[in-house]
Write a protein that holds these residues in place. Structure first.
Motif, PDB file in Angstrom:
ATOM      1  N   CYS A  35      -7.926   5.908  -9.334  1.00 37.36           N
ATOM      2  CA  CYS A  35      -7.076   4.906 -10.002  1.00 37.36           C
ATOM      3  C   CYS A  35      -7.762   3.542 -10.047  1.00 37.36           C
ATOM      4  O   CYS A  35      -7.670   2.823 -11.039  1.00 37.36           O
ATOM      5  N   SER A  39      -8.565   1.775 -13.579  1.00 37.41           N
ATOM      6  CA  SER A  39      -7.891   0.518 -13.905  1.00 37.41           C
ATOM      7  C   SER A  39      -8.792  -0.699 -13.756  1.00 37.41           C
ATOM      8  O   SER A  39      -8.409  -1.792 -14.150  1.00 37.41           O
ATOM      9  N   ASN A  44      -3.580   0.110  -8.321  1.00 39.49           N
ATOM     10  CA  ASN A  44      -2.872   0.444  -9.551  1.00 39.49           C
ATOM     11  C   ASN A  44      -1.367   0.386  -9.271  1.00 39.49           C
ATOM     12  O   ASN A  44      -0.880   1.094  -8.388  1.00 39.49           O
ATOM     13  N   PHE A  46       1.992   1.545 -10.227  1.00 38.48           N
ATOM     14  CA  PHE A  46       2.492   2.652 -11.043  1.00 38.48           C
ATOM     15  C   PHE A  46       4.011   2.670 -11.134  1.00 38.48           C
ATOM     16  O   PHE A  46       4.714   2.169 -10.258  1.00 38.48           O
ATOM     17  N   TYR A  97       1.712   2.531 -16.551  1.00 41.79           N
ATOM     18  CA  TYR A  97       1.209   1.390 -15.797  1.00 41.79           C
ATOM     19  C   TYR A  97       2.180   0.226 -15.911  1.00 41.79           C
ATOM     20  O   TYR A  97       2.555  -0.188 -17.005  1.00 41.79           O
TER      21      TYR A  97
END
Length: 144
Positions: A35, A39, A44, A46, A97
């Motif tokens: 991740c 990113s 990240n 989420f 996201y």
């Protein structure tokens, strides 16, 4: 469902637009290397949703997919490269996201894959070694 249960989001350039309806199944921070690399950030943020909650309203033909493993199908705008969401078929959920959803009341509830963290966070939230047990992980806490 009230108007407050509809959230709008888009890619960086706005070519891909979507709505989310209802509430997420969960929210948190992922610290795994995968991740982080995807990113290009230390964590990240989420939001996990039932896939039926997501509706692409504009630019569906501009969405591209990359899958490093069969566990994740990462989606992004082929025009601007802006990341959108990741399908997790084994979980039956889609990770949208948090940063691409407009005016969403994001409230993280957990840190996952915390031992891989490059940005420790002392925020009082549970820190897990991998994933919650209900998502196929061990559910074991990690040392902060």
């Amino acid at each position: 469902m009230s108007h407050a249960d509809i959230y709008r989001g888009q890619c960086f350039c706005g070519a891909v637009q979507f709505t989310l309806s209802g509430q997420p199944a969960g929210m948190g921070y992922c610290h795994c290397e995968s991740c982080r690399r995807w990113s290009a950030s230390p964590i990240n943020a989420f939001t996990l949703w039932n896939p039926n909650a997501l509706r692409v309203t504009h630019g569906a033909d501009d969405i591209s997919t990359y899958s490093k493993t069969p566990h994740s199908y990462r989606k992004w705008c082929r025009l601007c490269g802006g990341h959108l969401f990741t399908e997790h078929p084994g979980l039956g959920l889609i990770d949208v996201y948090a940063a691409v959803v407009d005016d969403f009341p994001y409230a993280a509830g957990v840190h996952v894959h915390y031992p891989e963290s490059v940005l420790p966070m002392d925020d009082g939230l549970p820190k897990l070694r991998d994933l919650p047990s209900e998502m196929g992980g061990s559910g074991i806490s990690a040392v902060e």
